[in-house]
Design an enzyme around this catalytic site. Structure first.
Site, PDB file in Angstrom:
ATOM      1  N   TYR A  39       0.865  -1.185   0.000  1.00 10.27           N
ATOM      2  CA  TYR A  39       0.000   0.000   0.000  1.00 10.27           C
ATOM      3  C   TYR A  39       0.899   1.232   0.000  1.00 10.27           C
ATOM      4  O   TYR A  39       1.952   1.234  -0.624  1.00 10.27           O
ATOM      5  CB  TYR A  39      -0.955  -0.109   1.208  1.00 10.27           C
ATOM      6  N   LYS A  94     -20.270 -20.290 -11.360  1.00  9.54           N
ATOM      7  CA  LYS A  94     -19.358 -20.239 -12.515  1.00  9.54           C
ATOM      8  C   LYS A  94     -17.969 -19.805 -12.039  1.00  9.54           C
ATOM      9  O   LYS A  94     -16.945 -20.304 -12.516  1.00  9.54           O
ATOM     10  CB  LYS A  94     -19.886 -19.279 -13.573  1.00  9.54           C
TER      11      LYS A  94
HETATM   12  C1  LIG Z   1     -25.177 -24.539 -17.957  1.00  6.20           C
HETATM   13  C2  LIG Z   1     -25.675 -23.194 -18.222  1.00  6.20           C
HETATM   14  O1  LIG Z   1     -24.907 -22.281 -18.454  1.00  6.20           O
HETATM   15  C3  LIG Z   1     -27.101 -22.965 -18.245  1.00  6.20           C
HETATM   16  O2  LIG Z   1     -27.900 -23.897 -18.087  1.00  6.20           O
HETATM   17  O3  LIG Z   1     -27.486 -21.798 -18.423  1.00  6.20           O
HETATM   18 MG   LIG Z   2     -25.834 -20.345 -18.390  1.00  8.68          MG
END
Ligand SMILES: CC(=O)C(=O)O
Ligand SMILES: [Mg+2]
Ligand SMILES: NC(=O)C1=CN([C@@H]2O[C@H](COP(=O)(O)OP(=O)(O)OC[C@H]3O[C@@H](n4cnc5c(N)ncnc54)[C@H](OP(=O)(O)O)[C@@H]3O)[C@@H](O)[C@H]2O)C=CC1
Length: 421
Positions: A39, A94
């Site tokens: 920092y 994700k």
């Molecule tokens: C797997 C995926 O991205 C969906 O079902 O929208």
């Molecule tokens: Mg998806």
């Protein structure tokens, strides 16, 4: 979903801490000297360097290994428009998959707007923070305009996973499944239920790989998209078929392949019964497929069936694509993810399914054996060969097609092994 699985999932998300991702430090931050480097005053030095040369953000910050998963929640899995906040568990999911399978740091961002222009402006303004942007669960047709605009305006890979990740994995799986059934993509009659983000991209990629457009019947909620139908947007129009078929029952009769990217329980047993001999059924809607594998197998025994889920054989899901594709693209600082990179990923994925399955994959699925055939058309997500095979193929395709801005890291195989954790 069983009551047991529902409660287990809620507990998984709530305990021991809410959510699925967190941030970790990569540098020491214990002493006064550590703080003077991390920092003020030390942090001023990399700031000055980046102000002079933006590429140095890849050297002095986490940008090069950071992907944003961005949604407006307008097409959350197959659950529909749940809105931005309710999409957060999927987007965190994700991010978890990016880290787990490819060592990529990832953060979810939910943008609360249904307006494509507002969404584009918001993402454009934050894009430079990241090495790449994974757009997720944005409904058609806005998703097409959004992705095209962001690719144009951003200098980093922007990839709508429901389009291209799904298309890559579906194409790899379909090529393999048709081969096992003794059929060729060039001859296959394909019925695609759904005409949204995933469906349009899947059919586009299949056509580029050899499927014949006139052999494809695409359907939306109003039935077959036929030449001359009123009120069809320009993306669906691309697949308007000069046919007198109108319903799903018409379109699936005699078809070699059914690709479902629509919603739950829409393919009825009598429709499945009317398909050609040795059909391929990809019931890919999440969480509930267009037909359950149990019902499909009870209806006929000459089919190959895949779903988007982890709890049945043949998981055709974009998790087999996006972590590895982004890994390859990030590692050569690719400006985008182009057709050559997508096709390289299809080939790598399809080829890997033909090789012997490692013991640790068998152990993870409590299986004694598994080999290329009706119950194994595509690798399992746990297969640690996916990262080196796909990332290397994608990175090399980026270099060969001129979109890479850096060479492959030295000793790329060892680097990827480290990334796999
Ligand atoms: C797997 C995926 O991205 C969906 O079902 O929208
Ligand atoms: Mg998806
Ligand atoms: N396995 C995988 O890896 C993936 C699976 N998917 C699944 O694909 C599905 C679609 O996702 P996505 O393309 O992102 O969403 P979109 O909202 O962009 O598209 C949904 C499409 O499905 C059609 N549809 C919905 N319900 C029906 C119905 N009852 N009969 C016929 N068509 C119907 C819609 O028709 P209309 O145009 O008339 O509204 C629309 O064309 C979801 O279930 C999702 O989980 C998506 C990505 C990856």
């Amino acid at each position: 979903m069983s009551t047991d699985l529902k409660q287990a999932s809620l507990d998984y998300h709530a305990q021991p801490v809410p959510g699925k991702i967190s941030v970790e430090l990569t540098k020491p931050a214990q002493t006064q000297r550590d703080l003077s480097l991390a920092y003020s005053p030390g942090v001023a030095e990399p700031c000055r360097e980046i102000a002079k040369d933006a590429d140095l953000a890849y050297r002095y910050t986490g940008k090069g290994n950071l992907v944003a998963v961005i949604s407006n929640g307008s097409a959350v899995l197959g659950l529909g428009n749940l809105g931005a906040l309710a999409s957060k568990p999927v987007m965190e999911g994700k991010a978890l998959l990016f880290k787990r399978f490819a060592g990529i740091n990832s953060i979810d961002i939910e943008v609360d707007t249904a307006d494509a222009g507002e969404f584009i402006d918001t993402v454009e303004r934050i894009a430079d923070t990241f090495g790449g942007i994974n757009l997720e669960d944005i409904k058609a047709p806005e998703c097409f305009e959004i992705e095209t605009a962001l690719i144009e305006r951003c200098n980093i890979p922007v990839f709508h996973d429901d389009q291209h990740g799904t298309a890559i994995v579906t194409a790899a799986g379909l090529v393999n499944a048709l081969e096992i059934q003794g059929k060729r993509l060039e001859d296959a009659v394909i019925t695609c239920l759904g005409a949204g983000a995933a469906a349009i991209a899947c059919m586009r990629l299949l056509v580029s790989l050899g499927a014949r457009r006139e052999n494809i019947y695409m359907l939306d909620r109003r039935g077959v998209i036929y030449a001359g139908r009123e009120g069809v947007n320009l993306y669906k129009q691309e697949f308007a078929n000069d046919t007198d078929k109108r319903s799903l029952a018409d379109a699936v009769n005699g078809a070699d392949a059914f690709i479902g990217l629509s919603g739950a329980d829409l393919l009825k047993p009598e429709m499945l019964q009317s398909m050609a001999a040795k059909p391929v059924v990809f019931a890919c809607s999440n969480p509930d497929p267009e037909i359950s594998p149990e019902l499909a197998m009870a209806t006929r025994d000459d089919l190959i069936i895949a779903t988007g889920r982890s709890d049945y054989p043949n998981q055709v899901n974009n998790v087999l694509g996006f972590p590895f594709i982004f890994r390859g693209a990030l590692d050569v600082h690719a400006t985008g993810i182009n057709e050559a990179m997508k096709v390289a990923a299809v080939r790598a994925l399809s080829d890997l399914a033909r090789e012997p399955v490692p013991q640790d994959v068998l152990d993870a699925f409590e299986l004694e054996s598994l080999s290329f055939g009706p119950e194994y058309i595509i690798p399992k997500p746990m297969d640690c060969r996916l990262l080196p095979r796909l990332a290397t193929a994608v990175a090399q395709a980026a270099i060969d097609s001129g979109v890479a801005r850096a060479d492959l890291p030295q000793d790329y195989a060892a680097y990827l092994a480290e990334m796999a954790g």
